[in-house]
Write a protein that holds these residues in place. Structure first.
Motif, PDB file in Angstrom:
ATOM      1  N   LYS A  11      22.998  41.823  84.347  1.00  0.00           N
ATOM      2  CA  LYS A  11      21.879  41.271  83.581  1.00  0.00           C
ATOM      3  C   LYS A  11      20.556  41.732  84.173  1.00  0.00           C
ATOM      4  O   LYS A  11      19.607  42.009  83.446  1.00  0.00           O
ATOM      5  N   ASP A  12      20.489  41.834  85.494  1.00  0.00           N
ATOM      6  CA  ASP A  12      19.269  42.273  86.163  1.00  0.00           C
ATOM      7  C   ASP A  12      18.913  43.706  85.767  1.00  0.00           C
ATOM      8  O   ASP A  12      17.753  44.004  85.462  1.00  0.00           O
ATOM      9  N   THR A  13      19.901  44.577  85.752  1.00  0.00           N
ATOM     10  CA  THR A  13      19.664  45.964  85.354  1.00  0.00           C
ATOM     11  C   THR A  13      19.224  46.033  83.903  1.00  0.00           C
ATOM     12  O   THR A  13      18.286  46.757  83.559  1.00  0.00           O
ATOM     13  N   ASP A  14      19.879  45.267  83.042  1.00  0.00           N
ATOM     14  CA  ASP A  14      19.521  45.238  81.625  1.00  0.00           C
ATOM     15  C   ASP A  14      18.078  44.788  81.442  1.00  0.00           C
ATOM     16  O   ASP A  14      17.296  45.438  80.740  1.00  0.00           O
ATOM     17  N   LEU A  15      17.707  43.703  82.089  1.00  0.00           N
ATOM     18  CA  LEU A  15      16.353  43.167  81.966  1.00  0.00           C
ATOM     19  C   LEU A  15      15.314  44.141  82.516  1.00  0.00           C
ATOM     20  O   LEU A  15      14.278  44.386  81.896  1.00  0.00           O
ATOM     21  N   THR A  16      15.623  44.728  83.671  1.00  0.00           N
ATOM     22  CA  THR A  16      14.700  45.689  84.280  1.00  0.00           C
ATOM     23  C   THR A  16      14.464  46.885  83.364  1.00  0.00           C
ATOM     24  O   THR A  16      13.315  47.282  83.134  1.00  0.00           O
ATOM     25  N   LEU A  17      15.537  47.437  82.822  1.00  0.00           N
ATOM     26  CA  LEU A  17      15.395  48.614  81.967  1.00  0.00           C
ATOM     27  C   LEU A  17      14.704  48.275  80.654  1.00  0.00           C
ATOM     28  O   LEU A  17      13.820  48.993  80.194  1.00  0.00           O
ATOM     29  N   ARG A  18      15.084  47.175  80.046  1.00  0.00           N
ATOM     30  CA  ARG A  18      14.455  46.797  78.767  1.00  0.00           C
ATOM     31  C   ARG A  18      12.974  46.473  78.966  1.00  0.00           C
ATOM     32  O   ARG A  18      12.150  46.792  78.109  1.00  0.00           O
ATOM     33  N   THR A  19      12.626  45.873  80.086  1.00  0.00           N
ATOM     34  CA  THR A  19      11.220  45.601  80.387  1.00  0.00           C
ATOM     35  C   THR A  19      10.468  46.910  80.577  1.00  0.00           C
ATOM     36  O   THR A  19       9.363  47.092  80.060  1.00  0.00           O
ATOM     37  N   PHE A  20      11.069  47.825  81.319  1.00  0.00           N
ATOM     38  CA  PHE A  20      10.484  49.144  81.553  1.00  0.00           C
ATOM     39  C   PHE A  20      10.237  49.862  80.234  1.00  0.00           C
ATOM     40  O   PHE A  20       9.141  50.367  79.973  1.00  0.00           O
ATOM     41  N   LEU A  21      11.253  49.911  79.372  1.00  0.00           N
ATOM     42  CA  LEU A  21      11.113  50.602  78.091  1.00  0.00           C
ATOM     43  C   LEU A  21      10.132  49.880  77.174  1.00  0.00           C
ATOM     44  O   LEU A  21       9.329  50.516  76.488  1.00  0.00           O
ATOM     45  N   GLY A  22      10.182  48.553  77.167  1.00  0.00           N
ATOM     46  CA  GLY A  22       9.278  47.773  76.327  1.00  0.00           C
ATOM     47  C   GLY A  22       7.825  47.977  76.693  1.00  0.00           C
ATOM     48  O   GLY A  22       6.949  48.026  75.824  1.00  0.00           O
TER      49      GLY A  22
END
Length: 87
Positions: A11-22
């Motif tokens: 979940k941490d990786t998902d959130l980090t990447l989606r935040t980065f892309l967003g």
């Protein structure tokens, strides 16, 4: 041709990447593009590491000679193909 992957990440990786892309105004499909680019870069990096390890004990002058010879061959081949395309 597109191939579908099913992957699992934390979940941490998902959130980090989606935040980065967003934060960069990501659009639909950008997650897939990011993953594909990351995989390509990682494969290239590992390939370079493998080549460096394989050539670690090679004489630097011999290695440079091989590189120069190969570059010359590739340039000559491109030159030939370029001329053939203009004919």
């Amino acid at each position: 041709e597109i191939v579908r992957w099913n992957i699992k990440v934390s979940k941490d990786t998902d959130l980090t990447l989606r935040t980065f892309l967003g934060a960069r105004g990501a659009k639909k499909g950008d997650l897939s593009k990011f993953i594909e680019e990351a995989v390509r870069w990682h494969v290239l990096h590992r390939t370079v590491q493998d080549i460096r390890e394989r050539n670690a004990n090679t004489d630097p002058d011999e290695l440079q000679r091989i590189i120069d010879e190969t570059v010359s061959e590739v340039r000559a081949e491109r030159h030939r193909k370029g001329r053939a395309g203009k004919a």
